[in-house]
Design an enzyme around this catalytic site. Structure first.
Site, short mmCIF file in Angstrom:
data_model
loop_
_atom_site.label_atom_id
_atom_site.label_comp_id
_atom_site.label_asym_id
_atom_site.label_seq_id
_atom_site.Cartn_x
_atom_site.Cartn_y
_atom_site.Cartn_z
N ASN A 146 124.82 -48.38 -59.12
CA ASN A 146 123.34 -48.41 -58.61
C ASN A 146 123.61 -47.28 -58.79
O ASN A 146 123.57 -46.01 -58.17
CB ASN A 146 123.04 -48.77 -57.46
CG ASN A 146 121.73 -48.54 -56.91
OD1 ASN A 146 120.88 -47.96 -57.28
ND2 ASN A 146 121.15 -48.28 -55.71
N ARG A 191 121.79 -52.66 -60.69
CA ARG A 191 120.84 -52.37 -60.15
C ARG A 191 120.14 -51.82 -61.32
O ARG A 191 119.95 -51.17 -61.53
CB ARG A 191 120.64 -51.72 -59.27
CG ARG A 191 119.63 -51.62 -58.50
CD ARG A 191 119.01 -50.19 -57.29
NE ARG A 191 118.29 -50.75 -56.90
CZ ARG A 191 117.50 -49.71 -56.47
NH1 ARG A 191 118.17 -48.18 -55.75
NH2 ARG A 191 116.34 -49.66 -55.75
N HIS A 244 112.77 -53.42 -53.51
CA HIS A 244 113.40 -53.86 -52.94
C HIS A 244 113.92 -55.61 -53.02
O HIS A 244 113.96 -56.52 -52.66
CB HIS A 244 112.89 -54.11 -51.68
CG HIS A 244 112.98 -53.15 -51.42
ND1 HIS A 244 112.56 -52.52 -49.89
CD2 HIS A 244 114.12 -51.55 -51.06
CE1 HIS A 244 113.15 -50.53 -49.19
NE2 HIS A 244 113.80 -50.52 -50.38
N LEU A 290 113.20 -52.69 -43.29
CA LEU A 290 112.47 -50.92 -43.06
C LEU A 290 113.43 -50.34 -42.69
O LEU A 290 114.57 -50.65 -42.44
CB LEU A 290 112.14 -51.86 -41.46
CG LEU A 290 111.27 -52.82 -41.24
CD1 LEU A 290 111.01 -52.87 -40.21
CD2 LEU A 290 109.65 -52.06 -42.33
N ARG A 326 107.80 -41.49 -47.67
CA ARG A 326 106.41 -41.44 -48.52
C ARG A 326 105.26 -41.87 -47.53
O ARG A 326 105.80 -42.85 -46.44
CB ARG A 326 107.28 -42.75 -49.02
CG ARG A 326 107.91 -42.10 -50.66
CD ARG A 326 108.55 -43.65 -51.08
NE ARG A 326 109.71 -43.82 -51.78
CZ ARG A 326 110.61 -45.12 -52.18
NH1 ARG A 326 110.33 -45.57 -51.08
NH2 ARG A 326 111.73 -44.65 -52.59
N GLU A 382 122.59 -55.99 -50.84
CA GLU A 382 121.62 -55.45 -52.19
C GLU A 382 123.01 -55.73 -52.85
O GLU A 382 123.30 -55.81 -53.92
CB GLU A 382 121.49 -55.32 -52.34
CG GLU A 382 120.09 -54.95 -51.76
CD GLU A 382 118.58 -54.02 -51.91
OE1 GLU A 382 118.30 -53.75 -51.81
OE2 GLU A 382 118.93 -53.03 -51.20
#
Ligand code: AMP
Length: 418
Positions: A7, A99, A189, A218, A250, A396
Site C-alpha cells: 500500500n 491497494r 474504503h 470509523l 478532514r 483490508e
C-alpha cells in the site's frame, strides 16, 4: 502462496506478507508472516518492521524513492534478521497485491496487472493526483525488483462502490461535467466495507443477497456505506475522500461556498484551502487539540475540555445522521456494523452514536458493547433489538492478499456484484 501486500502512499509504504491459498481461505487459516511501515520516503526514512519470528524492529535509512523503499523492505524480509522461515529468498515471494485508490468507473473488481491495466490506472490519475501515481510507483518498483515473472494484482478502494445507482452518485451540477470530467461520487474504503459485509454474511450464515446493512468505518478516515442485497448503494465519501463524516483531520460535508468565502475573505490560495480542509479540520480543527479520538475522550473526561466535547459531539451526530439517512434510502437495514480504530475500540463512541436511535429499533446492550474487544466479531445489540449492532474488525490487507490468490486462480471474488 506468500503474497506481498503493498500500500504505497505519497511518502509512505505499508506492507504485509501473508501466506494464503484457496485452501487456507476456505479454512480461515491465512498466516501473517510480516508487516511494516516506511515513512518519509524521499528523505531520511523511518522503518517499522515486524515479523512472526522477531517482533518489532525500528530503523532509519535514507531512501530516495519508492523503489528504494521496496528494495529495503524486500532485503529485510529475506534476511536472517527477520527470521521468516518460509521466506529466505526473493523467489519465496509468489505474488504481489496492491491497494490502488482510484479505479474510476472502469474497475468493478480486482484485476491482474499488465501494461493495459497500468495505462487505465494512469488514466484515473487526474481523479486521485496524490494517490494513484504513488500506487503506480509501488507497482513499478515491485515489478522491477521481483521481475516480470511474479504476478501482481490491483485491488481498488473504489471498486465495491461501482454498484451505486446514479441517484446516489450524481451531484447536482451540470451533467456535462460528469460526462466530460467524471465528476461524481466514487466512494472509498471499499475494501473495508466489502470485507466487513462479507464477515457479517459468514457470521450470519446467509447468502450475499440477504446482506442489508450499514457499515461504519470509523478510523482516522471515516465513511459510512449503505449495503443492500450485498451491493454498495450509497456511501459518504464522494469525488474525493473529503466528503461525508467528520474525520481526524478532514472536514467531511461542507457548503462548497465556504471555499470561495475563504479565498475572498481570508485571502487564501486553493492549495491552502485544500490543506485546511484535509489536514487541519475534523476532530483536530474543532477541538484545537488533536485528531486522536482516545485523547479527546481523555481531555473531555479529565479536564472537561469544552471543545474536545464539541468535536466528539459533532462526530457522533454526523454518523447518526448518516445512519438515519441510509435507513431511509435503503428502506430499512438488518444491522449496523462498526469497524476501524474508533469503531472497533471505543464502546463510548459507539454508545453515543446509537443513543437516541432506539425508536428505529437499534438498541445497544451496554454490557456487550463494553465487552467487545480486539480483533473479534461481536454482537453488541440487545436481544430483541430489531436492528442488530455488531463490531467487526476490518482487515483490508487480508482481503487484498485473498483477492490476489483468487484472481490468479480464476476463483470468484466474494462481495463483488457478478
Ligand atoms: P485507524 O485509522 O483505523 O487506525 O483509527 C485511528 C483512530 O482510532 C484514532 O482516532 C484513534 O484515537 C482511534 N482509537 C484507537 N483506539 C481507540 C480507543 N480505545 N478509544 C477511542 N478511539 C480509539
Amino acid at each position: 502462496m506468500n503474497v506481498l501486500v503493498l500500500n504505497s502512499g505519497s511518502s509512505t509504504l505499508r506492507f504485509q506478507i501473508i501466506d494464503t491459498d484457496l485452501e487456507r481461505i476456505e479454512g480461515d487459516a491465512d498466516r501473517r508472516l510480516s508487516r511494516g511501515l516506511v515513512e518519509r520516503i524521499g528523505g531520511h526514512a523511518l522503518l517499522r518492521l515486524e515479523s512472526e519470528g522477531r517482533g518489532v524492529v525500528h530503523e532509519d535509512a535514507p531512501l530516495r524513492d519508492h523503489r528504494a523503499a521496496v528494495d529495503r523492505v524486500l532485503r529485510w524480509i529475506v534476511s536472517e534478521e527477520s527470521s521468516i522461515e518460509s521466506v529466505t529468498s526473493i523467489a519465496d515471494i509468489h505474488a504481489v497485491g496492491h491497494r490502488v485508490v482510484h479505479g474510476g468507473e472502469r474497475f468493478r473488481g480486482s484485476v491482474r496487472l499488465d501494461a493495459d491495466v497500468m495505462r487505465e490506472i494512469e488514466e484515473c490519475n487526474a481523479l486521485a493526483p496524490l494517490h494513484n501515481p504513488a500506487n503506480l510507483r509501488g507497482i513499478r518498483a515491485a515489478e522491477d525488483l521481483l521481475g516480470p515473472g511474479v504476478p501482481q494484482v490491483a485491488v481498488f478502494d473504489t471498486a465495491f462502490h461501482t454498484t451505486m445507482p446514479p441517484a446516489a452518485y450524481l451531484y447536482g451540477i451540470p451533467y456535462s461535467l460528469y460526462r466530460r470530467r467524471g465528476i461524481r461520487r466514487y466512494g472509498f474504503h471499499g475494501t473495508s466495507h466489502r470485507y466487513v459485509a462479507y464477515r457479517y454474511r459468514q457470521h450470519m450464515g446467509i447468502p450475499r443477497e440477504d446482506v442489508n446493512v450499514i457499515t461504519l468505518h470509523l478510523g482516522n478516515g471515516c465513511s459510512a456505506c449503505a449495503i443492500r442485497r450485498g451491493d454498495s448503494v450509497d456511501t459518504s465519501m464522494g469525488f474525493t475522500p473529503l466528503e461525508g463524516l467528520l474525520m481526524g483531520t478532514r472536514c467531511g460535508d461542507l457548503d462548497p461556498s465556504i471555499v470561495e468565502f475563504l479565498a475572498l475573505e481570508e485571502g487564501m490560495q486553493f492549495t491552502e484551502i485544500d490543506s485546511l480542509l484535509n489536514k487541519q479540520s475534523g476532530l483536530l480543527g474543532i477541538s484545537g487539540l488533536t485528531s486522536d479520538m482516545r485523547e479527546l475522550l481523555r481531555e473531555e473526561e479529565e479536564n472537561q475540555d469544552r471543545r474536545a466535547r464539541l468535536a466528539i459531539e459533532v462526530f457522533c451526530y454526523r454518523v447518526r445522521k448518516y445512519v438515519g439517512a441510509y435507513l431511509a434510502a435503503m428502506g430499512g437495514a438488518d444491522a449496523v456494523i462498526f469497524t476501524a480504530g474508533i469503531g472497533e475500540n471505543s464502546p463510548e463512541i459507539r454508545g453515543r452514536i446509537c443513543s437516541g436511535l432506539e425508536w428505529m429499533g437499534l438498541e445497544l446492550d451496554p454490557k456487550r458493547n463494553a465487552a467487545a474487544h480486539d480483533g473479534v466479531t461481536a454482537e453488541i445489540g440487545r436481544d430483541g433489538s430489531r436492528v442488530r449492532a455488531l463490531v467487526i474488525p476490518t482487515d483490508e490487507e487480508l482481503l487484498i492478499a485473498r483477492d490476489t490468490v483468487r484472481v490468479l486462480e480464476g476463483a470468484p471474488l466474494p462481495g463483488f456484484a457478478r
